[in-house]
Design a protein around this motif. Structure first.
Motif, PDB file in Angstrom:
ATOM      1  N   ARG A  25       0.823  -1.210   0.000  1.00 42.43           N
ATOM      2  CA  ARG A  25       0.000   0.000   0.000  1.00 42.43           C
ATOM      3  C   ARG A  25       0.858   1.263   0.000  1.00 42.43           C
ATOM      4  O   ARG A  25       0.336   2.353  -0.072  1.00 42.43           O
ATOM      5  CB  ARG A  25      -0.912   0.028   1.224  1.00 42.43           C
ATOM      6  CG  ARG A  25      -1.956  -1.016   1.186  1.00 42.43           C
ATOM      7  CD  ARG A  25      -2.948  -0.749   0.055  1.00 42.43           C
ATOM      8  NE  ARG A  25      -3.209  -1.990  -0.641  1.00 42.43           N
ATOM      9  CZ  ARG A  25      -3.410  -2.100  -1.937  1.00 42.43           C
ATOM     10  NH1 ARG A  25      -3.397  -1.071  -2.704  1.00 42.43           N
ATOM     11  NH2 ARG A  25      -3.628  -3.261  -2.481  1.00 42.43           N
ATOM     12  N   ASN A  26       2.154   1.138   0.112  1.00 44.97           N
ATOM     13  CA  ASN A  26       3.051   2.282   0.087  1.00 44.97           C
ATOM     14  C   ASN A  26       3.286   2.686  -1.366  1.00 44.97           C
ATOM     15  O   ASN A  26       3.674   1.863  -2.194  1.00 44.97           O
ATOM     16  CB  ASN A  26       4.367   1.902   0.762  1.00 44.97           C
ATOM     17  CG  ASN A  26       5.281   3.080   0.948  1.00 44.97           C
ATOM     18  OD1 ASN A  26       5.160   4.094   0.275  1.00 44.97           O
ATOM     19  ND2 ASN A  26       6.211   2.932   1.871  1.00 44.97           N
ATOM     20  N   TYR A  89       2.402  13.563  -0.610  1.00 43.74           N
ATOM     21  CA  TYR A  89       2.898  13.518   0.761  1.00 43.74           C
ATOM     22  C   TYR A  89       2.780  14.885   1.435  1.00 43.74           C
ATOM     23  O   TYR A  89       2.450  14.973   2.611  1.00 43.74           O
ATOM     24  CB  TYR A  89       4.345  13.040   0.793  1.00 43.74           C
ATOM     25  CG  TYR A  89       4.894  12.977   2.198  1.00 43.74           C
ATOM     26  CD1 TYR A  89       4.535  11.930   3.039  1.00 43.74           C
ATOM     27  CD2 TYR A  89       5.742  13.956   2.682  1.00 43.74           C
ATOM     28  CE1 TYR A  89       5.022  11.866   4.330  1.00 43.74           C
ATOM     29  CE2 TYR A  89       6.227  13.908   3.966  1.00 43.74           C
ATOM     30  CZ  TYR A  89       5.864  12.864   4.791  1.00 43.74           C
ATOM     31  OH  TYR A  89       6.332  12.807   6.076  1.00 43.74           O
ATOM     32  N   THR A  92      -1.069  15.216   2.290  1.00 44.11           N
ATOM     33  CA  THR A  92      -1.702  14.255   3.201  1.00 44.11           C
ATOM     34  C   THR A  92      -0.788  13.761   4.310  1.00 44.11           C
ATOM     35  O   THR A  92      -1.268  13.097   5.226  1.00 44.11           O
ATOM     36  CB  THR A  92      -2.191  13.030   2.405  1.00 44.11           C
ATOM     37  OG1 THR A  92      -1.070  12.374   1.808  1.00 44.11           O
ATOM     38  CG2 THR A  92      -3.190  13.436   1.341  1.00 44.11           C
ATOM     39  N   SER A  94       1.230  11.356   4.156  1.00 49.46           N
ATOM     40  CA  SER A  94       1.243   9.900   4.078  1.00 49.46           C
ATOM     41  C   SER A  94       1.459   9.493   2.620  1.00 49.46           C
ATOM     42  O   SER A  94       1.060  10.210   1.707  1.00 49.46           O
ATOM     43  CB  SER A  94      -0.068   9.314   4.583  1.00 49.46           C
ATOM     44  OG  SER A  94      -0.080   7.918   4.399  1.00 49.46           O
ATOM     45  N   ASP A  96       0.423   6.381   1.758  1.00 51.75           N
ATOM     46  CA  ASP A  96      -0.473   5.241   1.665  1.00 51.75           C
ATOM     47  C   ASP A  96      -1.413   5.434   0.473  1.00 51.75           C
ATOM     48  O   ASP A  96      -1.984   6.509   0.279  1.00 51.75           O
ATOM     49  CB  ASP A  96      -1.279   5.108   2.954  1.00 51.75           C
ATOM     50  CG  ASP A  96      -2.077   3.821   3.004  1.00 51.75           C
ATOM     51  OD1 ASP A  96      -1.783   2.905   2.223  1.00 51.75           O
ATOM     52  OD2 ASP A  96      -2.999   3.749   3.855  1.00 51.75           O
ATOM     53  N   ASN A  98      -4.301   4.056  -0.092  1.00 51.89           N
ATOM     54  CA  ASN A  98      -5.713   4.139   0.301  1.00 51.89           C
ATOM     55  C   ASN A  98      -6.139   5.558   0.655  1.00 51.89           C
ATOM     56  O   ASN A  98      -7.315   5.893   0.555  1.00 51.89           O
ATOM     57  CB  ASN A  98      -5.998   3.200   1.470  1.00 51.89           C
ATOM     58  CG  ASN A  98      -5.848   1.754   1.066  1.00 51.89           C
ATOM     59  OD1 ASN A  98      -6.085   1.393  -0.084  1.00 51.89           O
ATOM     60  ND2 ASN A  98      -5.443   0.921   2.004  1.00 51.89           N
ATOM     61  N   ILE A  99      -5.204   6.383   1.043  1.00 54.05           N
ATOM     62  CA  ILE A  99      -5.541   7.759   1.420  1.00 54.05           C
ATOM     63  C   ILE A  99      -5.828   8.625   0.200  1.00 54.05           C
ATOM     64  O   ILE A  99      -6.398   9.704   0.321  1.00 54.05           O
ATOM     65  CB  ILE A  99      -4.418   8.362   2.290  1.00 54.05           C
ATOM     66  CG1 ILE A  99      -4.960   9.468   3.175  1.00 54.05           C
ATOM     67  CG2 ILE A  99      -3.318   8.954   1.462  1.00 54.05           C
ATOM     68  CD1 ILE A  99      -4.439   9.423   4.559  1.00 54.05           C
ATOM     69  N   LEU A 100      -5.487   8.143  -0.982  1.00 54.04           N
ATOM     70  CA  LEU A 100      -5.710   8.924  -2.198  1.00 54.04           C
ATOM     71  C   LEU A 100      -7.186   9.099  -2.513  1.00 54.04           C
ATOM     72  O   LEU A 100      -7.554  10.006  -3.268  1.00 54.04           O
ATOM     73  CB  LEU A 100      -4.980   8.289  -3.378  1.00 54.04           C
ATOM     74  CG  LEU A 100      -3.454   8.277  -3.283  1.00 54.04           C
ATOM     75  CD1 LEU A 100      -2.871   7.564  -4.488  1.00 54.04           C
ATOM     76  CD2 LEU A 100      -2.911   9.663  -3.162  1.00 54.04           C
ATOM     77  N   ASN A 101      -8.052   8.260  -1.968  1.00 55.78           N
ATOM     78  CA  ASN A 101      -9.496   8.417  -2.175  1.00 55.78           C
ATOM     79  C   ASN A 101     -10.007   9.718  -1.546  1.00 55.78           C
ATOM     80  O   ASN A 101     -11.010  10.259  -1.986  1.00 55.78           O
ATOM     81  CB  ASN A 101     -10.260   7.232  -1.594  1.00 55.78           C
ATOM     82  CG  ASN A 101     -10.063   6.001  -2.429  1.00 55.78           C
ATOM     83  OD1 ASN A 101      -9.827   6.087  -3.632  1.00 55.78           O
ATOM     84  ND2 ASN A 101     -10.150   4.855  -1.791  1.00 55.78           N
ATOM     85  N   ARG A 102      -9.334  10.215  -0.542  1.00 55.33           N
ATOM     86  CA  ARG A 102      -9.737  11.470   0.110  1.00 55.33           C
ATOM     87  C   ARG A 102      -9.462  12.687  -0.755  1.00 55.33           C
ATOM     88  O   ARG A 102      -9.984  13.755  -0.499  1.00 55.33           O
ATOM     89  CB  ARG A 102      -9.021  11.629   1.432  1.00 55.33           C
ATOM     90  CG  ARG A 102      -9.370  10.567   2.426  1.00 55.33           C
ATOM     91  CD  ARG A 102      -8.690  10.847   3.720  1.00 55.33           C
ATOM     92  NE  ARG A 102      -8.683   9.655   4.533  1.00 55.33           N
ATOM     93  CZ  ARG A 102      -7.953   9.514   5.609  1.00 55.33           C
ATOM     94  NH1 ARG A 102      -7.162  10.489   5.999  1.00 55.33           N
ATOM     95  NH2 ARG A 102      -8.000   8.406   6.313  1.00 55.33           N
TER      96      ARG A 102
END
Length: 105
Positions: A25-26, A89, A92, A94, A96, A98-102
């Protein structure tokens, strides 16, 4: 050295890259796995061009020049991809995936 060794190495590198893209996920690790898959394909192309050149079928320089252009495009991809990862980065804090959906909002 037999061609089968190079083919096996290329398949192994490509499978490692696929597993890295699917499991990790990285964003930086995923990016490195995509580069690993590109290098596996480059190894396979050079292997087959050398094999066909030894058999007298084609000129070996054709596929090797194509591999050189793939490496140039991959270098440009690295520059753009790392710039995108750095900007994500900064926003956010991060890397990750999965955080790209935000970022849709």
């Amino acid at each position: 050295m037999p061609v089968q060794y190079y083919i096996f190495l290329s398949i192994a590198l490509f499978c490692i890259g696929i597993m890295g893209v699917l499991v990790r996920r990285n964003a930086i690790i995923v990016f490195m796995c995509i580069e690993l898959m590109l290098n596996a394909v480059n190894l396979l192309m050079v292997t087959f061009s050398k094999m066909w050149a030894d058999a007298g079928r084609v000129d070996a320089a054709g596929a090797q020049i194509f591999v050189f252009f793939i490496m140039v495009v991959a270098a440009a991809e690295v520059a753009v991809g790392l710039a995108i990862i750095v900007m994500v980065y900064r926003n956010t804090h991060s890397v990750d995936i999965n955080i790209l959906n935000r970022l849709k909002n």
